[in-house]
Design a protein around this motif. Structure first.
Motif, PDB file in Angstrom:
ATOM      1  N   LYS A   1       0.994  -1.209   0.174  1.00 26.09           N
ATOM      2  CA  LYS A   1      -0.043  -0.045  -0.076  1.00 26.09           C
ATOM      3  C   LYS A   1       0.761   1.405  -0.189  1.00 26.09           C
ATOM      4  CE  LYS A   1      -3.846  -1.486   2.514  1.00 26.09           C
ATOM      5  NZ  LYS A   1      -4.755  -1.611   4.148  1.00 26.09           N
ATOM      6  N   VAL A   2       1.992   1.318   0.799  1.00 25.69           N
ATOM      7  CA  VAL A   2       2.847   2.290   1.024  1.00 25.69           C
ATOM      8  C   VAL A   2       3.599   2.722  -0.401  1.00 25.69           C
ATOM      9  CG1 VAL A   2       4.778   3.579   2.257  1.00 25.69           C
ATOM     10  CG2 VAL A   2       2.602   2.342   3.454  1.00 25.69           C
ATOM     11  N   VAL A   3       4.163   1.528  -0.890  1.00 21.78           N
ATOM     12  CA  VAL A   3       4.820   1.576  -2.130  1.00 21.78           C
ATOM     13  C   VAL A   3       3.849   2.280  -3.145  1.00 21.78           C
ATOM     14  CG1 VAL A   3       5.952   0.298  -4.195  1.00 21.78           C
ATOM     15  CG2 VAL A   3       6.654  -0.117  -1.621  1.00 21.78           C
ATOM     16  N   ALA A   4       2.762   2.019  -3.417  1.00 23.11           N
ATOM     17  CA  ALA A   4       1.827   2.398  -4.378  1.00 23.11           C
ATOM     18  C   ALA A   4       1.505   3.980  -4.047  1.00 23.11           C
ATOM     19  CB  ALA A   4       0.364   1.664  -4.306  1.00 23.11           C
ATOM     20  N   TYR A   5       1.364   4.338  -2.901  1.00 25.10           N
ATOM     21  CA  TYR A   5       1.191   5.618  -2.344  1.00 25.10           C
ATOM     22  C   TYR A   5       2.355   6.720  -2.849  1.00 25.10           C
ATOM     23  CZ  TYR A   5       1.302   9.761   0.948  1.00 25.10           C
ATOM     24  OH  TYR A   5       1.433  10.863   1.393  1.00 25.10           O
ATOM     25  N   VAL A   6       3.636   6.197  -2.338  1.00 26.10           N
ATOM     26  CA  VAL A   6       4.506   6.846  -2.653  1.00 26.10           C
ATOM     27  C   VAL A   6       4.868   7.110  -4.319  1.00 26.10           C
ATOM     28  CG1 VAL A   6       5.787   6.709  -0.426  1.00 26.10           C
ATOM     29  CG2 VAL A   6       6.595   5.308  -2.567  1.00 26.10           C
ATOM     30  N   ASN A   7       4.458   6.214  -4.975  1.00 25.82           N
ATOM     31  CA  ASN A   7       4.578   6.341  -6.302  1.00 25.82           C
ATOM     32  C   ASN A   7       3.374   6.947  -7.262  1.00 25.82           C
ATOM     33  OD1 ASN A   7       7.255   4.755  -7.347  1.00 25.82           O
ATOM     34  ND2 ASN A   7       6.541   3.301  -5.970  1.00 25.82           N
ATOM     35  N   GLN A   8       2.768   7.681  -6.444  1.00 24.26           N
ATOM     36  CA  GLN A   8       1.762   8.631  -7.266  1.00 24.26           C
ATOM     37  C   GLN A   8       2.507   9.740  -7.863  1.00 24.26           C
ATOM     38  OE1 GLN A   8      -1.761   9.679  -4.705  1.00 24.26           O
ATOM     39  NE2 GLN A   8      -1.410   7.890  -3.356  1.00 24.26           N
ATOM     40  N   VAL A   9       1.951   9.968  -9.261  1.00 20.44           N
ATOM     41  CA  VAL A   9       2.563  11.164  -9.903  1.00 20.44           C
ATOM     42  C   VAL A   9       1.895  12.282  -9.380  1.00 20.44           C
ATOM     43  CG1 VAL A   9       3.128  12.172 -12.316  1.00 20.44           C
ATOM     44  CG2 VAL A   9       3.442   9.774 -11.645  1.00 20.44           C
ATOM     45  N   ILE A  10       2.500  13.261  -8.930  1.00 19.58           N
ATOM     46  CA  ILE A  10       1.805  14.735  -8.623  1.00 19.58           C
ATOM     47  C   ILE A  10       2.145  15.849  -9.826  1.00 19.58           C
ATOM     48  CG2 ILE A  10       1.640  14.106  -6.410  1.00 19.58           C
ATOM     49  CD1 ILE A  10       4.332  15.700  -5.639  1.00 19.58           C
ATOM     50  N   GLY A  11       2.953  15.596 -10.559  1.00 20.94           N
ATOM     51  CA  GLY A  11       3.329  16.644 -11.589  1.00 20.94           C
ATOM     52  C   GLY A  11       4.667  16.194 -12.436  1.00 20.94           C
ATOM     53  N   THR A  12       5.015  17.320 -12.958  1.00 20.10           N
ATOM     54  CA  THR A  12       6.252  16.955 -13.877  1.00 20.10           C
ATOM     55  C   THR A  12       7.428  18.162 -13.691  1.00 20.10           C
ATOM     56  OG1 THR A  12       5.475  18.418 -15.700  1.00 20.10           O
ATOM     57  CG2 THR A  12       5.046  16.109 -15.906  1.00 20.10           C
ATOM     58  N   SER A  13       8.693  17.844 -14.138  1.00 20.16           N
ATOM     59  CA  SER A  13       9.770  18.682 -13.842  1.00 20.16           C
ATOM     60  C   SER A  13      10.391  18.949 -15.188  1.00 20.16           C
ATOM     61  CB  SER A  13      10.930  18.299 -12.947  1.00 20.16           C
ATOM     62  OG  SER A  13      11.771  19.202 -12.864  1.00 20.16           O
TER      63      SER A  13
END
Length: 601
Positions: A367-379
């Motif tokens: 669950k935590v691995v899935a959570y931290v891999n959520q894309v929030i934007g680009t650079s």
């Protein structure tokens, strides 16, 4: 949770009783040594106390910020799954009933795993989950754990829920209810070890936490709990434990051994007091040391009153080491006496993870691995902290621009809206990076691994100069013309990276050829030398604002605004709102290292 009478009586009753029995047959005891009286060999018994500290939410040998197996230069491993394997080995060798297992605090904060179960799927929710750290520590079979200062980061309700979920007591003899001044947690526990000689050995474990909690987590504990010094509480409890028949007294102290404090004289208690406790309080046999993130396999401190040597050990943080205290007891004059005590540390990189622990918590990990891999934007470009400890890098500018914009928005329309906003940030990790392309939660969180929140404080130009001079002590004095080795340039006097601040909104040079206190050169605001009397707003994290690092002026400065949102979440929200991070929009070189006016890099 406020300490009402019912909850308080519940905890203090546990504190008063503080007794647990570890039953079962003991392993073979050596029957040798000098005879007592009638030519019979004396009765002997040996046992081992294992200890961890500063686990900081590490169960798996996994780095959620890089999303891969943990590794460092020394190839250390982390996590309770590895510790569990070591513990099983020790118990097999010594006999389970001749061992105890304790911890010295900072358990429920530090990884995205522990964050997730405090904030995203909180253990405090109705029918909420059981904290992974509680599950793992229960499965390993801990006997007691001292409270660390980071236990209070998520507020008292989360800590109380965690306490409820643990099958062992959380100890804090110097965590007192602010109104009654009675213990808010069990101060100690007494364990009984059965010997082959009839009389059990009574082992008292006294838990002490860090007085700095009163400063660092003032928002969570102010008016609710107070934290007196370790020495005075140990002096109160150790004689009491001895009078209750304790044969062996072990202190689990969330406090380093150096005798120093990071908060100056803001409170009269020492932050790293474990060595002072050993020296000043008679009747202690061993101290499990925590908080300082150092490795101390074995260290002896002589008690000033008795001349007796007390053994101290601090296992390396995050479950990288397991301390073993070995005690040899002899029966003398109708009681057990410690004849010899020593300690060592075992390295968790020598063993595999315990499948019992990894299987039990596989779902939580996923669950935590899935959570931290959520894309929030680009650079638009890659940014890294690799050189941020000695150069003004865009990735640190990113923290500062988010903090400054957040404070400006909060003060808009108020009496301080017209003042210029400066911002401080540290290079917390030299491996943080924002990649070109997709940016995930783990990228943003890796840039800001601490649960700090943001404040605005009112400062003057003169105070900012003092602040920067204090920060610049981080650099080793290096003569003009002398070779510069970046591996030896920073961390002067053991100053950690997180206690070096870069301040944005100004321009200045740091002349590292000069001595401490006279290094800041050409301090300017908007192209002009700074006016010592001018007023500024400093966007600053709560750790620094409350005295962490002992920086001047800021703790006493007027607070204009504060919020409870973690800075890393503010960064995540900022990236989400922008959609794209473009360093060209905010990056600027505001400071540089120089020697006699010439840039070092």
């Amino acid at each position: 949770m406020p300490l009402n009478r019912r909850t308080f009586l519940g905890t203090s009753a546990a504190a008063g009783a503080g007794v647990a029995i570890v039953g079962g047959a003991a392993g073979p005891a050596a029957a040798h040594g000098h005879g007592h009286g009638h030519g019979r060999p004396p009765k002997r018994y040996s046992f081992t106390v294992m200890g961890t500290t500063d686990l900081h939410g590490n169960v798996f040998n996994w780095d959620y910020f890089t999303d891969k197996e943990f590794d460092d230069k020394a190839h250390n491993d982390v996590g309770l799954a590895k510790i569990s394997t070591l513990v099983d080995q020790v118990r097999r060798e010594k006999g389970r009933h001749n061992t105890l297992m304790i911890d010295a605090g900072d358990t429920i904060q530090g990884t995205q795993l522990s964050y997730y179960y405090a904030k995203i799927d909180p253990i405090t929710a109705k029918r909420g989950p059981v904290h992974p750290m509680a599950q793992a520590m229960n499965a390993i079979g801990y006997d007691a754990a001292a409270l660390g200062n980071h236990e209070f980061n998520y507020g008292i309700p989360v800590l109380r829920k965690f306490e409820e979920q643990c099958d062992f007591p959380l100890l804090g003899a110097n965590a007192l209810d602010a109104k009654t001044l009675r213990p808010a947690f069990a101060p100690y526990v007494i364990k009984k070890l059965r010997t082959p000689h009839g009389r059990d050995v009574k082992v008292a474990i006294l838990g002490l936490t860090n007085p700095g909690i009163a400063i660092w987590d003032k928002a969570n504990v102010g008016g609710k709990m107070v934290f007196p010094g370790l020495e005075e509480q140990a002096a109160k409890y150790v004689p009491r434990l001895r009078s209750m028949g304790a044969d062996v007294v072990i202190v689990s102290a969330h406090s380093g051994s150096s005798g120093t404090s990071s908060y100056g004289d803001q409170i009269p208690y020492v932050e790293n007091a474990a060595g002072l406790v050993a020296e000043q309080v008679p009747g202690i046999d061993a101290i499990l040391v925590g908080h300082a993130h150092s490795e101390i396999p074995e260290y002896f401190v002589e008690n000033k009153q008795t001349g007796k040597k007390v053994v101290l050990s601090e296992p390396l943080k995050w479950g990288q080491r397991l301390t073993l205290f070995d005690f040899d007891l002899v029966w003398e004059k109708g009681r057990w006496v410690v004849e010899k005590a020593g300690s060592q540390v075992l390295n968790s990189n020598t063993v595999a993870e315990d499948p019992k622990i990894t299987k039990m918590l596989a779902d939580e990990h996923t669950k935590v691995v899935a959570y931290v891999n959520q894309v929030i934007g680009t650079s638009t470009a890659a940014m890294t902290t690799a050189e941020a400890a000695w150069k003004d890098e865009p990735i640190i500018d990113l923290i500062n621009v988010v903090q400054a914009e957040t404070v400006k928005a909060a003060l808009a329309g108020g009496e301080y809206a017209a003042l210029p906003v400066l911002s401080q940030a540290s290079c917390f990790s030299r491996t943080a990076q924002i990649p070109a392309g997709n940016v995930t939660i783990k990228d943003a969180a890796g840039l800001y691994p601490f649960e700090n929140t943001l404040e605005a404080r009112l400062v003057t130009g003169a105070q900012i100069k003092d602040y920067l001079e204090f920060s610049a002590r981080y650099y080793v004095q290096t003569a003009a013309g002398a070779p510069v080795d970046t591996a030896k340039l920073t961390n002067a006097d053991n100053t950690p990276d997180y206690n070096y601040d870069a301040v944005s909104g100004l321009t200045y040079d740091i002349d590292i050829a000069k001595p401490n206190g006279s290094r800041i050169v050409g301090l300017s605001f908007e192209g002009k030398a700074i006016d010592p009397a001018a007023q500024f707003v400093l966007a600053v994290n709560n750790y620094r604002a409350s005295g962490g690092g002992n920086f001047p002026h800021v703790p006493a400065a007027k607070q204009l605004w504060a919020n409870s949102e973690e800075i890393r979440n503010t960064i995540i929200s900022w990236v989400q709102a922008k959609g794209s991070v473009d360093g060209a929009e905010f990056a600027s070189v505001d400071w540089r290292l120089t020697r006699d006016g010439s840039p070092v890099f």
